[in-house]
Enzyme design. Structure first.
Site, short mmCIF file in Angstrom:
data_model
loop_
_atom_site.label_atom_id
_atom_site.label_comp_id
_atom_site.label_asym_id
_atom_site.label_seq_id
_atom_site.Cartn_x
_atom_site.Cartn_y
_atom_site.Cartn_z
N LYS A 10 0.82 -1.22 0.00
CA LYS A 10 0.00 0.00 0.00
C LYS A 10 0.86 1.28 0.00
O LYS A 10 2.07 1.23 0.26
CB LYS A 10 -0.94 -0.04 1.21
CG LYS A 10 -1.97 -1.19 1.15
CD LYS A 10 -2.96 -1.12 2.31
CE LYS A 10 -3.99 -2.22 2.22
NZ LYS A 10 -5.01 -2.14 3.32
N ARG A 103 2.39 -6.26 9.37
CA ARG A 103 1.66 -5.10 9.90
C ARG A 103 2.17 -4.68 11.26
O ARG A 103 2.26 -3.48 11.56
CB ARG A 103 0.16 -5.41 9.91
CG ARG A 103 -0.46 -5.30 8.50
CD ARG A 103 -1.81 -5.91 8.44
NE ARG A 103 -2.56 -5.52 7.24
CZ ARG A 103 -3.70 -6.09 6.88
NH1 ARG A 103 -4.23 -7.06 7.61
NH2 ARG A 103 -4.33 -5.70 5.78
N GLU A 127 -9.76 -10.82 -7.51
CA GLU A 127 -8.83 -9.69 -7.37
C GLU A 127 -7.68 -9.79 -8.38
O GLU A 127 -7.24 -8.79 -8.92
CB GLU A 127 -8.31 -9.64 -5.94
CG GLU A 127 -9.41 -9.27 -4.94
CD GLU A 127 -9.00 -9.38 -3.49
OE1 GLU A 127 -9.85 -9.13 -2.61
OE2 GLU A 127 -7.83 -9.73 -3.20
#
Ligand code: ATP
Ligand code: MG
Length: 139
Positions: A10, A103, A127
């Site tokens: 991201k 994360r 996806e």
């Protein structure tokens, strides 16, 4: 069982120059990258990708975040790739993620959480098709 999953590095991670560190985690875990490209999502692409969340209060901010910088989209292949990748990503909220997960170690917040991973083999196929032509996935 060998399967494929879909991954996004991201904008918070590309901004901090963390793509190599994240990719190293993927490969070290045994997953293989069988497709990969860096791109800047349009608002339409981000809204379409996260359409399942369009009624959620965070949807607008999520789309804004996902279009705030480049991302790296990739297809990962390996034994139980969907579950394995979710495990090494860690929980959505980095405060709740296990030690040693991507994360936990890299995410800035529940929104800017560094990586996306498909939540099922069915969604992975959808996806992957959203971003890659069959000829771009080279196993
Ligand atoms: P992803 O689909 O990106 O792999 P996930 O499956 O762990 O993440 P989802 O519930 O599908 O989590 O949420 C999609 C994304 O929306 C999250 O990764 C995060 O960026 C954002 N998000 C989820 N919950 C919140 C929230 N409460 N506040 C802000 N952003 C959120
Ligand atoms: Mg999800």
């Amino acid at each position: 069982m060998t399967e494929r999953t879909f991954s996004i590095i991201k904008p918070d991670a590309t901004r901090r120059n963390l793509t190599g560190k994240i990719i190293d985690r993927l490969e070290t875990s045994g997953l293989r990258i069988v497709a990969q490209k860096r791109m800047w999502l349009s608002q339409k692409q981000a809204e379409g990708f996260y359409a399942v969340h369009k009624e959620r209060p965070f949807f607008h901010d999520l789309v804004k975040f996902m279009t705030s910088g480049p991302v790296v989209v990739q297809v990962l292949e390996g034994a139980n790739a969907v579950a394995k990748y979710r495990e090494i990503m860690g929980a959505t909220d980095p405060k709740k993620a296990n030690p040693g997960t991507i994360r936990k170690d890299f995410a800035e917040s529940i929104e800017a959480n560094s990586v996306h991973g498909s939540d099922s083999a069915e969604n992975a196929a959808i996806e992957i098709r959203y971003f890659f032509a069959d000829t771009e996935v080279v196993g």
